[in-house]
Design a protein around this motif. Structure first.
Motif, PDB file in Angstrom:
ATOM      1  N   HIS B 609       0.777  -1.241   0.000  1.00  0.00           N
ATOM      2  CA  HIS B 609       0.000   0.000   0.000  1.00  0.00           C
ATOM      3  C   HIS B 609       0.808   1.289   0.000  1.00  0.00           C
ATOM      4  O   HIS B 609       0.468   2.222  -0.708  1.00  0.00           O
ATOM      5  CB  HIS B 609      -0.904   0.042   1.239  1.00  0.00           C
ATOM      6  CG  HIS B 609      -1.744  -1.160   1.425  1.00  0.00           C
ATOM      7  ND1 HIS B 609      -2.632  -1.600   0.480  1.00  0.00           N
ATOM      8  CD2 HIS B 609      -1.835  -2.049   2.451  1.00  0.00           C
ATOM      9  CE1 HIS B 609      -3.239  -2.690   0.910  1.00  0.00           C
ATOM     10  NE2 HIS B 609      -2.779  -2.984   2.100  1.00  0.00           N
ATOM     11  N   LEU B 613       3.052  10.145  -2.741  1.00  0.00           N
ATOM     12  CA  LEU B 613       3.119  10.537  -4.150  1.00  0.00           C
ATOM     13  C   LEU B 613       3.404  12.028  -4.260  1.00  0.00           C
ATOM     14  O   LEU B 613       2.588  12.860  -3.842  1.00  0.00           O
ATOM     15  CB  LEU B 613       1.791  10.201  -4.844  1.00  0.00           C
ATOM     16  CG  LEU B 613       1.484   8.705  -4.943  1.00  0.00           C
ATOM     17  CD1 LEU B 613       0.018   8.474  -5.283  1.00  0.00           C
ATOM     18  CD2 LEU B 613       2.389   8.052  -5.982  1.00  0.00           C
ATOM     19  N   ASN B 623      -0.990  12.905  -1.627  1.00  0.00           N
ATOM     20  CA  ASN B 623      -1.882  12.046  -0.816  1.00  0.00           C
ATOM     21  C   ASN B 623      -1.537  12.186   0.671  1.00  0.00           C
ATOM     22  O   ASN B 623      -1.219  11.225   1.354  1.00  0.00           O
ATOM     23  CB  ASN B 623      -1.781  10.583  -1.261  1.00  0.00           C
ATOM     24  CG  ASN B 623      -0.358  10.041  -1.260  1.00  0.00           C
ATOM     25  OD1 ASN B 623       0.607  10.789  -1.390  1.00  0.00           O
ATOM     26  ND2 ASN B 623      -0.216   8.738  -1.083  1.00  0.00           N
ATOM     27  N   HIS B 624      -1.644  13.408   1.172  1.00  0.00           N
ATOM     28  CA  HIS B 624      -1.139  13.696   2.510  1.00  0.00           C
ATOM     29  C   HIS B 624      -2.173  13.557   3.617  1.00  0.00           C
ATOM     30  O   HIS B 624      -2.274  14.399   4.505  1.00  0.00           O
ATOM     31  CB  HIS B 624      -0.480  15.083   2.529  1.00  0.00           C
ATOM     32  CG  HIS B 624      -1.397  16.197   2.091  1.00  0.00           C
ATOM     33  ND1 HIS B 624      -0.963  17.476   1.928  1.00  0.00           N
ATOM     34  CD2 HIS B 624      -2.700  16.204   1.780  1.00  0.00           C
ATOM     35  CE1 HIS B 624      -1.977  18.236   1.529  1.00  0.00           C
ATOM     36  NE2 HIS B 624      -3.031  17.477   1.445  1.00  0.00           N
ATOM     37  N   ASP B 625      -2.954  12.523   3.552  1.00  0.00           N
ATOM     38  CA  ASP B 625      -3.800  12.180   4.694  1.00  0.00           C
ATOM     39  C   ASP B 625      -4.007  10.668   4.687  1.00  0.00           C
ATOM     40  O   ASP B 625      -3.622   9.987   3.736  1.00  0.00           O
ATOM     41  CB  ASP B 625      -5.132  12.940   4.678  1.00  0.00           C
ATOM     42  CG  ASP B 625      -5.952  12.666   3.430  1.00  0.00           C
ATOM     43  OD1 ASP B 625      -6.022  11.498   3.003  1.00  0.00           O
ATOM     44  OD2 ASP B 625      -6.521  13.621   2.873  1.00  0.00           O
ATOM     45  N   LEU B 626      -4.601  10.145   5.749  1.00  0.00           N
ATOM     46  CA  LEU B 626      -4.685   8.693   5.874  1.00  0.00           C
ATOM     47  C   LEU B 626      -5.839   8.099   5.077  1.00  0.00           C
ATOM     48  O   LEU B 626      -5.997   6.884   5.030  1.00  0.00           O
ATOM     49  CB  LEU B 626      -4.778   8.293   7.346  1.00  0.00           C
ATOM     50  CG  LEU B 626      -3.491   8.558   8.138  1.00  0.00           C
ATOM     51  CD1 LEU B 626      -3.662   8.107   9.589  1.00  0.00           C
ATOM     52  CD2 LEU B 626      -2.297   7.860   7.508  1.00  0.00           C
ATOM     53  N   ALA B 627      -6.646   8.943   4.422  1.00  0.00           N
ATOM     54  CA  ALA B 627      -7.613   8.414   3.463  1.00  0.00           C
ATOM     55  C   ALA B 627      -6.908   8.026   2.173  1.00  0.00           C
ATOM     56  O   ALA B 627      -7.288   7.059   1.516  1.00  0.00           O
ATOM     57  CB  ALA B 627      -8.712   9.431   3.190  1.00  0.00           C
ATOM     58  N   GLU B 628      -5.890   8.795   1.805  1.00  0.00           N
ATOM     59  CA  GLU B 628      -5.232   8.572   0.514  1.00  0.00           C
ATOM     60  C   GLU B 628      -3.863   7.916   0.663  1.00  0.00           C
ATOM     61  O   GLU B 628      -3.404   7.231  -0.246  1.00  0.00           O
ATOM     62  CB  GLU B 628      -5.089   9.908  -0.224  1.00  0.00           C
ATOM     63  CG  GLU B 628      -6.408  10.621  -0.484  1.00  0.00           C
ATOM     64  CD  GLU B 628      -7.373   9.792  -1.307  1.00  0.00           C
ATOM     65  OE1 GLU B 628      -6.930   9.046  -2.187  1.00  0.00           O
ATOM     66  OE2 GLU B 628      -8.594   9.873  -1.048  1.00  0.00           O
ATOM     67  N   HIS B 630      -2.377   5.081   1.976  1.00  0.00           N
ATOM     68  CA  HIS B 630      -2.938   3.846   2.521  1.00  0.00           C
ATOM     69  C   HIS B 630      -1.925   3.112   3.384  1.00  0.00           C
ATOM     70  O   HIS B 630      -0.796   2.891   2.962  1.00  0.00           O
ATOM     71  CB  HIS B 630      -3.359   2.918   1.380  1.00  0.00           C
ATOM     72  CG  HIS B 630      -4.581   3.374   0.656  1.00  0.00           C
ATOM     73  ND1 HIS B 630      -5.049   2.748  -0.465  1.00  0.00           N
ATOM     74  CD2 HIS B 630      -5.437   4.396   0.904  1.00  0.00           C
ATOM     75  CE1 HIS B 630      -6.145   3.359  -0.884  1.00  0.00           C
ATOM     76  NE2 HIS B 630      -6.393   4.376  -0.080  1.00  0.00           N
ATOM     77  N   ILE B 631      -2.362   2.766   4.566  1.00  0.00           N
ATOM     78  CA  ILE B 631      -1.664   1.766   5.353  1.00  0.00           C
ATOM     79  C   ILE B 631      -2.576   0.544   5.413  1.00  0.00           C
ATOM     80  O   ILE B 631      -3.752   0.636   5.086  1.00  0.00           O
ATOM     81  CB  ILE B 631      -1.337   2.274   6.775  1.00  0.00           C
ATOM     82  CG1 ILE B 631      -2.612   2.654   7.519  1.00  0.00           C
ATOM     83  CG2 ILE B 631      -0.401   3.472   6.708  1.00  0.00           C
ATOM     84  CD1 ILE B 631      -2.402   2.955   8.971  1.00  0.00           C
ATOM     85  N   SER B 633      -5.221  -1.937   6.269  1.00  0.00           N
ATOM     86  CA  SER B 633      -6.402  -1.941   7.131  1.00  0.00           C
ATOM     87  C   SER B 633      -6.486  -3.304   7.810  1.00  0.00           C
ATOM     88  O   SER B 633      -5.781  -4.238   7.438  1.00  0.00           O
ATOM     89  CB  SER B 633      -7.663  -1.669   6.297  1.00  0.00           C
ATOM     90  OG  SER B 633      -7.881  -2.744   5.394  1.00  0.00           O
ATOM     91  N   ASP B 636      -6.737  -6.242   5.642  1.00  0.00           N
ATOM     92  CA  ASP B 636      -5.550  -6.658   4.884  1.00  0.00           C
ATOM     93  C   ASP B 636      -4.670  -7.606   5.685  1.00  0.00           C
ATOM     94  O   ASP B 636      -3.747  -8.198   5.129  1.00  0.00           O
ATOM     95  CB  ASP B 636      -4.720  -5.425   4.483  1.00  0.00           C
ATOM     96  CG  ASP B 636      -5.419  -4.588   3.436  1.00  0.00           C
ATOM     97  OD1 ASP B 636      -5.571  -5.080   2.305  1.00  0.00           O
ATOM     98  OD2 ASP B 636      -5.822  -3.459   3.761  1.00  0.00           O
TER      99      ASP B 636
END
Lengths: 332, 699
Positions: B609, B613, B623-628, B630-631, B633, B636
């Motif tokens: 993940h 970027l 993608n500077h938040d945890l919505a984008e 991805h770590i 879940s 996973d």
């Protein structure tokens, strides 16, 4: 965050009037998207009008279908036995979206009105035509993995993020709206717009118009329906591509189909071309592939600094084929 | 070094001492420190990638009700020491990267502070920026050393000649992405400057080391260390990003000094953490392997290209693990850096080893494929007798035992090596293996104090528990060192009022602080015997370990992954991930398992993940938040297990324990990528292993 006024009117009509009279007013329902936008500075309303206790919260039988109150929470809608039995695609789409906590808050009326998760839209330090008309589209030529391949414009390549909305588009749902001028009903597929040269407008709703219910018509084939979401992790991610499909198959032939696609356009994409190609076709991968290719004939990939999103076109084809194959072979 | 401590409490499965308060919300983190009438500090960040601030109009912001001050480069306090450019906040108009701090607002509420920060109007001179990392750049340079002081390049023998003559070779380039540490608790500080008595600064800070933070802050402000107190009872994760103070700590202190007597809270937003709190550089790893047909390596080489910031160098030691991992007579490791207009990279869990065991461990899998040899056997066949870098024997090295035990647990024995032939329903299934390694380290200095009163022993040391379990494990060490029950020992950490301790970094915390505690306990018993009087007190400090002159010291491990790839959509799942580690004495199985499982989960996250970027047009992480960003879940992570072998090593420290905080993340991504190849026949050499890559739809 900018200071703002908050009102909780007595009824929906009062709420509509309160929003209609102030250009900087907005409705507040579950708040799962709007509250984020308040913090990020993406939305800067001067007045929030809370409608959570003003819109219906029941799911009722209606003409062989169901009428879903705008205040019904996503979690409750997904768990409703009638929805699960008669419209499994909708229950599956809801459960494929967000997290348990968010589904407990998000509403039927609010979910379709959530805004794109385009990272440039959500970052006020980068230009965005949707957030600030005329400022330019930063996504074009940027990070485009989550962006559109259908119906995009030079002004905006954002995608609509909702899963639920993709299912509703496939199910011929209708949206009941209360506005300053009275009631109206909008086919769900016409609720959302393509960006064109006005990407700041996600939907055809006028300022002050409030969704009060979403109606699902009787659709027997929807008992054999499914939502397939493909994303970058197993849970809690927006769709790269998704397929909502219902089929009526008999004797190895597709008699009818309803298909909508997610993650590919500014709106939930009703796949009429694919449906037309499928009617009367054999239940084979070749038929499904031909249907997908018919739908995607005009698809345009976005180049991007992250490698772009050209993969979405073959990925969507593969996903649609797999979804139809699974549905057609499902025990009736 | 003190003699080995007899384990009675060490090795017991004890629950976390800080657990109940944490799960009940009673543990106060830095931003929650109860203080009277705090001000809130909000940051204004540069919206250009390089240039200078030409003007700041703060009139509208300053006029907002509740705004107390606007700090700008013009008006801010001049710092005593600006040598560390990352920390020289508001000291000049220069902008070195997008997102850098250009102003800050102090206000009575958090909301007003943020609104005011949005209203500060900044104008710039834009000099244009360059954030593109490429091995083809013509301005790559050779750093003097790589973190934390290793030689930049090493050469032995003639790799080129071996590559030219060997019957089997692999020459491939692998890449890892940019990663951000993203601890759950953001970087946060509550700061207060009191003017009485020459001035005193108190920082309640989320940090991996209260004393190192004090030292840095005292230097930057020209204060005596005794004028600064740093307090940190709890840390909501750090993963290296709280190992050195970042700009937020200095800014919090600077803001507090602007409003003497009033506490100031400064917590980074998640988005700000992507510019201001360190990250792991992306890496490009060109690998060369040469081997005989029996699998014995004749050459191994890694040439690394990575980035640093133009204002401050951090050279990740990506090539270093290749120096000691496998035997080969011809060896080369190199590091080249591009200095870019980017935020300052720094430590992230297993710097060096984590990215640096990706390329080599995938290359070995490719070599096994070409040789027609089992990848476990290939690794065993290249086991070195001594450390190939220093020629010293290992104090203990049980990589082979880990590989064998892992293979047994995983059910590796009947594996069909052919790729792309196993299908379970819609899923293609495969298995893969990779090795793990992490050096066993101790810091040079740390001191502990033992005090006896009221029938209980209290140990004080300025250590840190960033979720690692040190609050629980240090009492076990102290109890055994004192020869008492663990229930009779309290350990207080996280405060510069306690004796000076080293940073929680390099998986050295338990070894270092534990050694100091053992010395203090010894001094205490020497002084007071077994029946100490009330208020008896003694100190001890970690002593040099002469065994490090004779032995190389590392922990090892092996990770086995099962990967399923959806035949239609390319979605990647990891139904099983097993790790077996050899890390000396495991002091507490419960907290140890948490560390190892946590590391492996982070490695899984890296495999599938994680990637920051960068948009080169703007120069920031999009993608500077945890919505984008991805770590992994919960969905996973399936059957993920950490095991260990019973390793006894009397040389590493009196506890016989090796560090375990980082090794779990090392090798995981390679094991997953190797398993994905076995599942599909598609070899992905660039992380993350996204579905479009495994389908061959994106290069």
């Amino acid at each position: 965050m900018r200071p703002l006024d908050y009102r909780a009117p007595a009824d929906a009509a009062e709420a509509v009037a309160a929003v209609a009279e102030r250009p900087d007013a907005a409705f507040l329902a579950g708040g799962t998207n709007l509250v984020d936008h308040l913090k990020l500075g993406v939305a800067r309303p001067g007045l929030l009008v809370d409608v959570t206790s003003l819109v219906p919260v029941e799911i009722t039988e209606q003409g062989g279908g169901l009428s879903i109150g705008a205040g019904v929470r996503n979690a409750d809608l997904a768990a409703d036995p009638r929805v699960r039995r008669r419209y499994p695609v909708l229950a599956q789409a809801l459960l494929a979206g967000a997290s348990g906590q968010l589904r407990n808050m998000a509403t039927t009326g609010g979910n379709p009105l959530q805004r794109t998760r385009c990272a440039y839209f959500q970052d006020v330090s980068t230009p965005c035509n949707k957030r600030e008309p005329g400022s330019g589209c930063s996504a074009i030529g940027g990070v485009t993995r989550q962006h559109a391949i259908l119906g995009a414009s030079d002004a905006c390549i954002a995608t609509h993020p909702s899963d639920m909305a993709v299912a509703l588009a496939a199910l011929d749902a209708r949206v009941r709206v209360l506005g300053p001028g009275g009631d109206r009903t909008i086919p769900f597929v016409d609720l959302h717009r393509l960006p064109g040269d006005a990407p700041e407008r996600d939907t055809v709703l006028e300022h002050g118009e409030l969704i009060t219910a979403i109606d699902l018509p009787a659709l027997p084939m929807a008992a054999r329906s499914a939502y397939r979401k493909v994303r970058d992790r197993a849970s809690y991610a927006f769709a790269l591509v998704s397929v909502a499909a219902a089929v009526d198959v008999a004797g190895g032939v597709v008699r009818d189909a309803r298909i909508a696609l997610g993650g590919v356009a500014h709106k939930p994409w009703r796949a009429h071309r694919a449906e037309d190609a499928l009617r009367g076709a054999t239940t084979t991968d070749d038929s499904y592939r031909a249907a997908a290719e018919a739908e995607l004939a005009d698809a345009v990939a976005q180049p991007g600094v992250d490698g772009g999103n050209a993969f979405k076109i073959p990925l969507l084809t593969r996903t649609l084929v797999a979804t139809l194959r699974d549905l057609a072979t499902e025990e009736a | 070094m003190a003699p080995p401590v007899q384990p009675r409490e060490m090795g017991r499965d004890l629950a976390r001492r800080d657990g109940p308060d944490k799960v009940r919300g009673l543990a106060t983190y830095a931003d929650e420190t109860p203080v009277v009438a705090p001000l809130y500090c909000a940051i204004v960040q540069a919206t250009i990638g390089r240039g200078a601030v030409t003007g700041i109009d703060a009139d509208v912001a300053a006029a907002l009700d509740g705004v107390v001050a606007v700090l700008t480069p013009d008006g801010a306090e001049r710092l005593a020491d600006t040598e560390d450019a990352e920390l020289a906040v508001l000291q000049s108009a220069d902008v070195a990267f997008r997102g850098q701090v250009v102003a800050a607002v102090l206000a009575e509420t958090f909301e007003v502070a943020r609104e005011a920060a949005d209203l500060v109007a900044v104008t710039y001179r834009d000099d244009g920026h360059d954030v593109r990392l490429s091995p083809d750049r013509d301005d790559l340079y050779t750093p003097e050393s790589v973190n934390p002081g290793y030689p930049t390049d090493t050469h032995e023998g003639d790799v080129a000649a071996a590559m030219a003559t060997a019957p089997v070779t692999v020459e491939r380039t692998y890449t890892t992405a940019m990663y951000h540490n993203n601890p759950m608790e953001p970087h946060a500080t509550t700061a207060r400057w009191d003017t009485s008595g020459g001035g005193h600064l108190t920082l309640w800070d989320s940090t991996q080391g209260v004393h190192p933070t004090r030292k840095t802050v005292a230097t930057v402000f020209g204060l005596d260390p005794h004028q600064v107190r740093v307090v940190c009872p709890y840390v909501g994760g750090g993963f290296g990003s709280k190992g050195t103070p970042h700009v937020n700590v200095v800014l919090a202190a600077l803001a507090a000094r602007a409003v003497p007597g009033r506490p100031v809270r400064l917590a980074l937003t998640r988005q700000q953490m992507f510019a201001l709190a360190g990250y792991r550089t992306p890496t490009v790893q060109r690998m060369q392997l040469a081997a005989e047909r029996d699998g014995r390596l004749t050459a191994i080489a890694i040439d690394v290209v990575e980035q640093t910031s133009r204002i401050k160098e951090f050279a990740e030691q990506t090539g270093v693990p290749t120096r000691t991992m496998y035997a080969a007579p011809n060896r080369r490791t190199t590091h080249r850096l591009a200095a870019l207009d980017v935020p300052v990279p720094s430590w992230m869990r297993a710097p060096g080893e984590c990215p640096g065991m990706f390329g080599p461990e995938v290359a070995l899998d490719e070599l096994a494929e070409r040789l027609g040899m089992d990848p476990v056997e290939l690794r065993i066949r290249n086991e070195p007798e001594v450390d190939t870098e220093t020629g010293k024997p290992f104090s203990s090295r049980n990589l082979v035992a880990c590989l064998r035990e892992g293979a047994r647990r995983f059910g590796w024995a009947d594996r069909d090596p052919r790729p792309g032939i196993r299908r379970h329903g819609d899923w293609l299934v495969g298995t893969g293996v990779a090795s793990s390694v992490y050096p066993t380290m101790a810091m040079a200095s740390s001191t502990a104090r033992v005090r006896f009163a009221g029938g209980r022993y209290t140990v004080t040391i300025g250590a840190a528990d960033l979720g690692t379990g040190s609050s629980t494990v240090l009492p076990q060490i102290a109890a055994d060192a004192l020869g008492v029950a663990v229930g009779d020992v309290d350990v207080l950490i996280g405060d510069t009022a306690h004796p000076e301790a080293s940073v929680a970094g390099g998986s050295s915390g338990t070894a270092t602080w534990g050694s100091a505690i053992v010395e203090a306990a010894g001094a205490f018993r020497d002084k007071f015997g077994a029946q100490p009087p009330d208020d008896a007190e003694a100190e001890g400090s970690i002593q040099p370990n002469e065994a490090t002159e004779r032995y190389a010291m590392s922990a090892f491990g092996a990770q086995f992954a099962e990967v399923a790839v959806h035949a239609d959509t390319g979605e990647v799942r990891v139904p099983r991930l097993y790790g077996v580690f050899a890390a000396g004495r495991i002091l507490n199985p419960r907290t140890a398992r948490s560390q190892l499982v946590g590391g492996m989960t982070m490695g899984l996250s890296m495999a599938l993940h994680e990637q920051s970027l960068v948009d080169p047009r703007f120069g920031h992480v999009v993608n500077h938040d945890l919505a984008e960003y991805h770590i992994a879940s919960c969905a996973d992570v399936a059957d993920l297990q950490a095991h260990w072998i019973d390793e006894r090593d009397p040389h590493v420290n009196p506890m016989g324990a090796k560090g375990i905080g980082e090794i779990g993340i090392v090798g995981t991504a390679a094991a997953v990528v190797n398993a994905a190849w076995h599942a599909t026949g598609v070899r992905v050499r660039d992380l993350p292993l996204t579905l479009d890559r495994v389908l061959g739809l994106t290069g």
